[in-house]
Design a protein around this motif. Structure first.
Motif, PDB file in Angstrom:
ATOM      1  N   LYS A  98       5.317  -2.319  13.443  1.00 22.50           N
ATOM      2  CA  LYS A  98       6.022  -1.450  12.501  1.00 22.50           C
ATOM      3  C   LYS A  98       5.550  -1.719  11.071  1.00 22.50           C
ATOM      4  CE  LYS A  98       9.581   1.172  11.055  1.00 22.50           C
ATOM      5  NZ  LYS A  98       9.723   2.598  11.358  1.00 22.50           N
ATOM      6  N   HIS A 132      13.387  -0.333   8.112  1.00 24.78           N
ATOM      7  CA  HIS A 132      14.211   0.463   9.016  1.00 24.78           C
ATOM      8  C   HIS A 132      15.397   1.143   8.315  1.00 24.78           C
ATOM      9  CE1 HIS A 132      12.093  -2.237  11.837  1.00 24.78           C
ATOM     10  NE2 HIS A 132      12.208  -1.250  12.687  1.00 24.78           N
ATOM     11  N   SER A 136       9.099  -6.464  13.648  1.00 21.78           N
ATOM     12  CA  SER A 136       7.989  -5.930  14.424  1.00 21.78           C
ATOM     13  C   SER A 136       6.739  -5.891  13.564  1.00 21.78           C
ATOM     14  CB  SER A 136       8.306  -4.517  14.916  1.00 21.78           C
ATOM     15  OG  SER A 136       7.145  -3.876  15.394  1.00 21.78           O
ATOM     16  N   ASN A 168      12.148  -6.595   7.213  1.00 23.07           N
ATOM     17  CA  ASN A 168      12.428  -5.812   8.412  1.00 23.07           C
ATOM     18  C   ASN A 168      13.540  -4.801   8.143  1.00 23.07           C
ATOM     19  OD1 ASN A 168      12.070  -5.366  11.346  1.00 23.07           O
ATOM     20  ND2 ASN A 168      14.181  -6.107  11.446  1.00 23.07           N
ATOM     21  N   GLU A 228       1.956  -0.418  10.576  1.00 18.78           N
ATOM     22  CA  GLU A 228       1.979   1.050  10.552  1.00 18.78           C
ATOM     23  C   GLU A 228       2.389   1.553   9.174  1.00 18.78           C
ATOM     24  OE1 GLU A 228       4.594   2.159  13.708  1.00 18.78           O
ATOM     25  OE2 GLU A 228       2.994   2.243  15.211  1.00 18.78           O
ATOM     26  N   TYR A 229       3.376   0.895   8.549  1.00 21.44           N
ATOM     27  CA  TYR A 229       3.755   1.331   7.207  1.00 21.44           C
ATOM     28  C   TYR A 229       2.631   1.060   6.216  1.00 21.44           C
ATOM     29  CZ  TYR A 229       5.845   2.357   2.848  1.00 21.44           C
ATOM     30  OH  TYR A 229       6.055   2.930   1.628  1.00 21.44           O
TER      31      TYR A 229
END
Length: 315
Positions: A291, A165, A288, A161, A294-295
Motif C-alpha cells: 500500500k 487509509h 502494508s 499506516n 503504491e502511494y
C-alpha cells in the motif's frame, strides 16, 4: 515496466518476507496556495497534525546523527544498506517539514518559541554526550538513544499506516499539497518501518538487557510524545492568527475530530505499545508495504520532482 511498478512488485514480495531495498526519493511541494487551516473549518484537527512539523525537523536530524554514530558497529551489509537508505529518507523528511514551518511563519504563525525547546531536547539532552555530565558509558548512551528511535518509529509507522487509509480526510476537502506531504511521508515511514528496530537489535547487545532497554525506550518515548503533542497543539491553536484566541485545545475538540475520522483513534495509538512490548515483536507486522509503495508511485510531489529531473537531463 517502470521503476515504480518494479518497486511495487518488490514491495508485494517483501510483505511475504523477501528483502526490500530502501532508497530516498526526490520530492517537490509548492506551498504558495496552502491555507493556514488546510482542513477547512477544522482548526483542531489541522493543528494536531501540524505538530508533526514542529517535531520532525529537529527529530529526524537527530535520527541521522545517532545512526551516523552507530554505523561503525554495523556488521551486516544488508542492514547497512537499509540504514543508509533510512538516513537519506529521514534527512529529506526533515527538510520538507522545515519548509512547512517557514510557510506557517509567512502566515503569521511563528513556531520558534516552541521549536527551540524541541531543539534543546534533541541537541542537548539527547546529544552525543549524556547531559549534565551524567556518568553513562558511551556505549550504553548510544544504545539508549537507539532504543528511543526504535520506539518513536513504532508510532511513525502506525501514523503512516493511518494516514494512508484515512478516507475521511479526503472527504473533508483538505489542501491537496499538505495531504500529499503527509501521505508521502507516511508511506516512507511504513516502507522503512523495521529499520530502526533492526538497527537497535543489531547494536543493542543481546539477551534480557537488550529487551529491557527496548522496553525502557518505549516507556520514555510514549509519555514524552504525548506531552509534546498536547503542548504543540495547544501552542499552535493559541497563536493561530485566524482564531485570535477564540479557541483552546481541548480533549473534547480532539475527540470530536477523532469521531469524524480526521485524527487516529486513541486505541490505534495506544495498542501500538503492548504490541511493541511483546518479546517476539517485529515492526514488519505494521501496515502494508505494498500500500505504501503504491502511494509513492502516484504521489504528485514525487512525480513532479521526477519530471523536473528528467527535464533537466534533457535540457
Amino acid at each position: 515496466m517502470s521503476t515504480e511498478e518494479e518497486r511495487t512488485e518488490n514491495a508485494e514480495s517483501a510483505d511475504h518476507a523477501e528483502h526490500y531495498a530502501i532508497t530516498p526519493r526526490r520530492v517537490s511541494f509548492d506551498w504558495r496556495d496552502t491555507p493556514l487551516h488546510w482542513i477547512p473549518d477544522e482548526p483542531t484537527a489541522t493543528h494536531v497534525i501540524n505538530v508533526l512539523h514542529l517535531l520532525l525537523p529537529a527529530g529526524e536530524r537527530w535520527f541521522v546523527k545517532v545512526f551516523k554514530e552507530a554505523l561503525p558497529l554495523v556488521r551486516d551489509p544488508e542492514l547497512l544498506k537499509d540504514v543508509k537508505g533510512f538516513m537519506g529518507q529521514e534527512a529529506t523528511h526533515s527538510v520538507q517539514h522545515a519548509y512547512v514551518l517557514n510557510h506557517l511563519a509567512e502566515q503569521q504563525l511563528d513556531t520558534r518559541p516552541y521549536t527551540k525547546h524541541v531543539d534543546f531536547l534533541f541537541e542537548k539532552l539527547l546529544g552525543e554526550a549524556p547531559p549534565f555530565g551524567v556518568p553513562i558509558p558511551a556505549q550504553e548512551w548510544l544504545r539508549f538513544r537507539l532504543s528511543l528511535i526504535a520506539a518513536i518509529e513504532q508510532f511513525t509507522a502506525v501514523l503512516g499506516n493511518w494516514v494512508l487509509h484515512a478516507e475521511d480526510l479526503d472527504h473533508a476537502d483538505p489542501d491537496a499539497v499538505m495531504l500529499d506531504l503527509l501521505r508521502w511521508h507516511g508511506a516512507e515511514e511504513v516502507e522503512h518501518r523495521a529499520v530502526a528496530f533492526d538497527m537497535y537489535q543489531h547494536c543493542g547487545g543481546s539477551g534480557l538487557p537488550r529487551y529491557a532497554r527496548r522496553i525502557e525506550g518505549m516507556v520514555v518515548v510514549a509519555p514524552t510524545l504525548l506531552w509534546l503533542w498536547w503542548w504543540g497543539a495547544a501552542y499552535l491553536i493559541r497563536h493561530d492568527p485566524e482564531l485570535a484566541g477564540r479557541l483552546r485545545y481541548s480533549l473534547r475538540e480532539h475527540n470530536r475530530a477523532v469521531a469524524k475520522g480526521l485524527l487516529p483513534t486513541w486505541r490505534e495509538l495506544g495498542s501500538a505499545i503492548p504490541r511493541y512490548f511483546r518479546r517476539s515483536y517485529h515492526p514488519s507486522q505494521e501496515g502494508s508495504l505494498r500500500k505504501a509503495v503504491e502511494y509513492l508511485a502516484t504521489s504528485p510531489a514525487a512525480r513532479a520532482a521526477a519530471g523536473a529531473v528528467g527535464r533537466a537531463a534533457l535540457s
